[in-house]
Design a protein around this motif. Structure first.
Motif, mmCIF file in Angstrom:
data_model
loop_
_atom_site.group_PDB
_atom_site.id
_atom_site.type_symbol
_atom_site.label_atom_id
_atom_site.label_comp_id
_atom_site.label_asym_id
_atom_site.label_seq_id
_atom_site.Cartn_x
_atom_site.Cartn_y
_atom_site.Cartn_z
ATOM 1 N N ASP A 1 20.136 1.319 9.553
ATOM 2 C CA ASP A 1 21.412 0.654 9.789
ATOM 3 C C ASP A 1 22.205 1.354 10.886
ATOM 4 O OD1 ASP A 1 21.285 -1.511 8.058
ATOM 5 O OD2 ASP A 1 23.177 -1.020 7.063
ATOM 6 N N GLU A 2 22.221 2.662 10.849
ATOM 7 C CA GLU A 2 22.972 3.421 11.856
ATOM 8 C C GLU A 2 22.441 3.153 13.256
ATOM 9 O OE1 GLU A 2 23.807 8.044 13.209
ATOM 10 O OE2 GLU A 2 23.566 7.601 11.066
ATOM 11 N N LEU A 3 21.130 2.984 13.370
ATOM 12 C CA LEU A 3 20.513 2.736 14.669
ATOM 13 C C LEU A 3 20.463 1.255 15.033
ATOM 14 C CD1 LEU A 3 17.497 5.231 14.518
ATOM 15 C CD2 LEU A 3 19.655 5.514 15.757
ATOM 16 N N GLY A 4 20.902 0.395 14.124
ATOM 17 C CA GLY A 4 20.889 -1.039 14.396
ATOM 18 C C GLY A 4 19.499 -1.651 14.335
ATOM 19 N N ILE A 5 18.610 -1.069 13.544
ATOM 20 C CA ILE A 5 17.252 -1.587 13.380
ATOM 21 C C ILE A 5 17.262 -2.579 12.223
ATOM 22 C CG2 ILE A 5 14.848 -0.998 12.860
ATOM 23 C CD1 ILE A 5 15.471 1.809 14.044
ATOM 24 N N PRO A 6 16.976 -3.856 12.480
ATOM 25 C CA PRO A 6 17.190 -4.866 11.444
ATOM 26 C C PRO A 6 16.104 -4.980 10.379
ATOM 27 C CG PRO A 6 16.546 -5.917 13.500
ATOM 28 C CD PRO A 6 16.709 -4.468 13.800
ATOM 29 N N TYR A 7 14.868 -4.498 10.657
ATOM 30 C CA TYR A 7 13.776 -4.708 9.706
ATOM 31 C C TYR A 7 12.935 -3.448 9.518
ATOM 32 C CZ TYR A 7 14.895 -9.633 10.284
ATOM 33 O OH TYR A 7 15.562 -10.832 10.317
ATOM 34 N N ILE A 8 12.486 -3.258 8.289
ATOM 35 C CA ILE A 8 11.498 -2.233 7.953
ATOM 36 C C ILE A 8 10.365 -2.910 7.198
ATOM 37 C CG2 ILE A 8 10.999 -0.157 6.626
ATOM 38 C CD1 ILE A 8 13.841 0.769 7.081
ATOM 39 N N VAL A 9 9.136 -2.667 7.635
ATOM 40 C CA VAL A 9 7.964 -3.228 6.974
ATOM 41 C C VAL A 9 7.616 -2.385 5.753
ATOM 42 C CG1 VAL A 9 5.514 -3.771 7.202
ATOM 43 C CG2 VAL A 9 7.069 -4.197 9.118
ATOM 44 N N PHE A 10 7.578 -3.038 4.609
ATOM 45 C CA PHE A 10 7.240 -2.381 3.348
ATOM 46 C C PHE A 10 5.770 -2.681 3.045
ATOM 47 C CE2 PHE A 10 8.971 -1.773 -1.278
ATOM 48 C CZ PHE A 10 7.957 -0.857 -1.533
ATOM 49 N N GLY A 11 4.886 -1.895 3.682
ATOM 50 C CA GLY A 11 3.455 -2.014 3.403
ATOM 51 C C GLY A 11 3.083 -1.014 2.330
ATOM 52 N N SER A 12 2.853 0.242 2.750
ATOM 53 C CA SER A 12 2.651 1.346 1.806
ATOM 54 C C SER A 12 1.585 1.021 0.764
ATOM 55 C CB SER A 12 3.979 1.712 1.133
ATOM 56 O OG SER A 12 5.000 1.886 2.083
ATOM 57 N N GLY A 13 0.395 0.652 1.259
ATOM 58 C CA GLY A 13 -0.684 0.241 0.354
ATOM 59 C C GLY A 13 -1.091 1.307 -0.630
ATOM 60 N N GLY A 14 -1.060 2.577 -0.203
ATOM 61 C CA GLY A 14 -1.424 3.652 -1.111
ATOM 62 C C GLY A 14 -0.425 3.813 -2.246
ATOM 63 N N ALA A 15 0.844 3.665 -1.937
ATOM 64 C CA ALA A 15 1.884 3.836 -2.950
ATOM 65 C C ALA A 15 1.848 2.739 -4.006
ATOM 66 C CB ALA A 15 3.261 3.875 -2.287
ATOM 67 N N ARG A 16 1.324 1.580 -3.652
ATOM 68 C CA ARG A 16 1.318 0.465 -4.604
ATOM 69 C C ARG A 16 -0.082 0.179 -5.172
ATOM 70 N NH1 ARG A 16 2.133 -3.630 0.329
ATOM 71 N NH2 ARG A 16 0.186 -4.820 0.250
ATOM 72 N N ARG A 17 -1.078 0.977 -4.821
ATOM 73 C CA ARG A 17 -2.422 0.766 -5.345
ATOM 74 C C ARG A 17 -2.445 0.994 -6.856
ATOM 75 N NH1 ARG A 17 -7.657 0.430 -3.984
ATOM 76 N NH2 ARG A 17 -7.158 0.474 -1.761
ATOM 77 N N VAL A 18 -3.013 0.049 -7.567
ATOM 78 C CA VAL A 18 -3.097 0.145 -9.024
ATOM 79 C C VAL A 18 -4.305 1.010 -9.388
ATOM 80 C CG1 VAL A 18 -3.292 -1.143 -11.182
ATOM 81 C CG2 VAL A 18 -2.079 -2.152 -9.234
ATOM 82 N N PRO A 19 -4.100 2.094 -10.150
ATOM 83 C CA PRO A 19 -5.225 2.967 -10.516
ATOM 84 C C PRO A 19 -6.256 2.227 -11.375
ATOM 85 C CG PRO A 19 -3.111 4.043 -10.951
ATOM 86 C CD PRO A 19 -2.809 2.605 -10.655
ATOM 87 N N ASP A 20 -7.487 2.673 -11.285
ATOM 88 C CA ASP A 20 -8.551 2.077 -12.087
ATOM 89 C C ASP A 20 -8.198 2.163 -13.567
ATOM 90 O OD1 ASP A 20 -9.971 1.639 -9.793
ATOM 91 O OD2 ASP A 20 -11.277 3.388 -10.017
ATOM 92 N N GLY A 21 -8.367 1.033 -14.256
ATOM 93 C CA GLY A 21 -8.122 0.999 -15.688
ATOM 94 C C GLY A 21 -6.675 0.760 -16.085
ATOM 95 N N PHE A 22 -5.765 0.764 -15.103
ATOM 96 C CA PHE A 22 -4.350 0.551 -15.419
ATOM 97 C C PHE A 22 -4.060 -0.947 -15.437
ATOM 98 C CE2 PHE A 22 0.260 0.549 -14.593
ATOM 99 C CZ PHE A 22 0.675 1.520 -15.502
ATOM 100 N N SER A 23 -3.156 -1.353 -16.285
ATOM 101 C CA SER A 23 -2.816 -2.768 -16.445
ATOM 102 C C SER A 23 -2.142 -3.319 -15.188
ATOM 103 C CB SER A 23 -1.892 -2.948 -17.647
ATOM 104 O OG SER A 23 -1.280 -4.226 -17.632
ATOM 105 N N PHE A 24 -2.718 -4.395 -14.634
ATOM 106 C CA PHE A 24 -2.096 -5.026 -13.472
ATOM 107 C C PHE A 24 -0.769 -5.671 -13.848
ATOM 108 C CE2 PHE A 24 -5.915 -4.212 -11.215
ATOM 109 C CZ PHE A 24 -5.623 -4.357 -9.872
ATOM 110 N N ALA A 25 -0.668 -6.164 -15.060
ATOM 111 C CA ALA A 25 0.594 -6.754 -15.506
ATOM 112 C C ALA A 25 1.692 -5.700 -15.552
ATOM 113 C CB ALA A 25 0.419 -7.398 -16.881
ATOM 114 N N GLU A 26 1.354 -4.502 -16.054
ATOM 115 C CA GLU A 26 2.341 -3.424 -16.097
ATOM 116 C C GLU A 26 2.688 -2.951 -14.688
ATOM 117 O OE1 GLU A 26 3.081 0.975 -18.149
ATOM 118 O OE2 GLU A 26 1.334 -0.232 -18.721
#
Length: 285
Positions: free
Chosen positions: A118-143
């Motif tokens: 905001d301070e720099l006047g940048i209007p958009y940030i891409v929220f990709g971050s595939g590693g941060a949102r990867r569901v671990p094996d065996g974990f509930s996708f619904a959860e």
């Protein structure tokens, strides 16, 4: 040809036909940019590009104090082109889903990044971050779904008074296992229910997973940013037959945002200049 393929072909033909006929089909004020490091911005300006897209880590440095960040902010302010967007939102050390989510530290990072954008006047940030949102094996996708929505709602609440907009980036299934298509992104954006969190359409990821341009058409005004690259090589977009339906869908929804080349460029003479010409032609300019 199965029934699904026939339906998609008919819908895409309707999109293309509608774009050719409707006076409103040509998208107004589309901007074109390239993803990369700040060092290429001056050359991009000479080539006629409209903006530069960088990385959160290079421009905003959420890990630094405000005093430590100040020299980086001043450097960004001297960028020869507008910085319309930044990508790579969260570091890979954060975990948004799974048995041990790190929502508190991710929120602190995210809020700092958004405040500085905001301070720099940048209007958009891409929220990709595939590693941060990867569901671990065996974990509930619904959860995991619930955890991700909860994080996004908390973040949206903290930045609701800001101007920056986060755009969720669907990634192909080779890169992550959660939020893999624009159609899934539509459902998440609607469930999160905040104007601060919208959607990105990436032609590369869509083509990698065989997602048709119909998803872009159906997403409509939720889409605020676009990435492009060849799906075979992740180089500059050249294959008109692959991209024509996607650009036709963008024209049909009246898209007026940015289209960024998130790709490598070949050693062909004027590769970036010729790419810019193709993008404009595909958008009907």
């Amino acid at each position: 040809m199965n029934a699904k393929t026939i339906l998609e072909s008919a819908l895409l033909a309707a999109i293309v036909a509608g774009c050719a006929q409707a006076p409103s089909a040509k998208a107004p004020a589309v901007k074109y940019g390239v993803c990369g490091s700040l060092e290429i911005a001056a050359q991009l300006k000479e080539e006629g590009w409209d903006y530069f897209e960088g990385r959160v880590s290079e421009i905003l440095h959420p890990e630094l104090s405000d005093a430590e960040w100040r020299p980086h902010a001043e450097k960004a302010k001297r960028c020869p082109l507008p910085i319309r967007c930044l990508n790579c939102f969260l570091p890979g050390t954060e975990r948004l889903v799974g048995p041990n989510p790190t929502h508190d530290s991710a929120l602190a990072w995210g809020v700092t990044a958004c405040r500085r954008a905001d301070e720099l006047g940048i209007p958009y940030i891409v929220f990709g971050s595939g590693g941060a949102r990867r569901v671990p094996d065996g974990f509930s996708f619904a959860e995991a779904h619930g955890q991700f929505v909860d994080f996004c709602r908390k973040l949206a609440k903290r930045i609701e008074g800001m101007k920056v907009t986060l755009v969720l980036e669907p990634l192909n299934k080779k890169e992550t296992n959660f939020l893999n298509g624009v159609a899934e992104g539509v459902q998440l954006v609607d469930e999160i229910g905040s104007p601060r969190i919208r959607l990105l359409a990436d032609c590369y990821h869509m083509m990698m997973d065989g997602e048709s341009a119909e998803s872009t058409w159906l997403a409509g005004a939720r889409i605020k940013h676009v990435h492009v690259a060849e799906n075979r090589s992740r180089m500059e977009p050249k294959t008109e037959a692959d991209f024509r339906p996607h650009f036709a869908a963008l024209r049909q929804i009246g898209y007026a945002g940015g289209i960024s080349c998130e790709c490598g460029f070949s050693n062909e003479p004027d590769a970036r200049k010729n790419t810019l010409k193709r993008l404009r032609a595909w958008m009907g300019e």
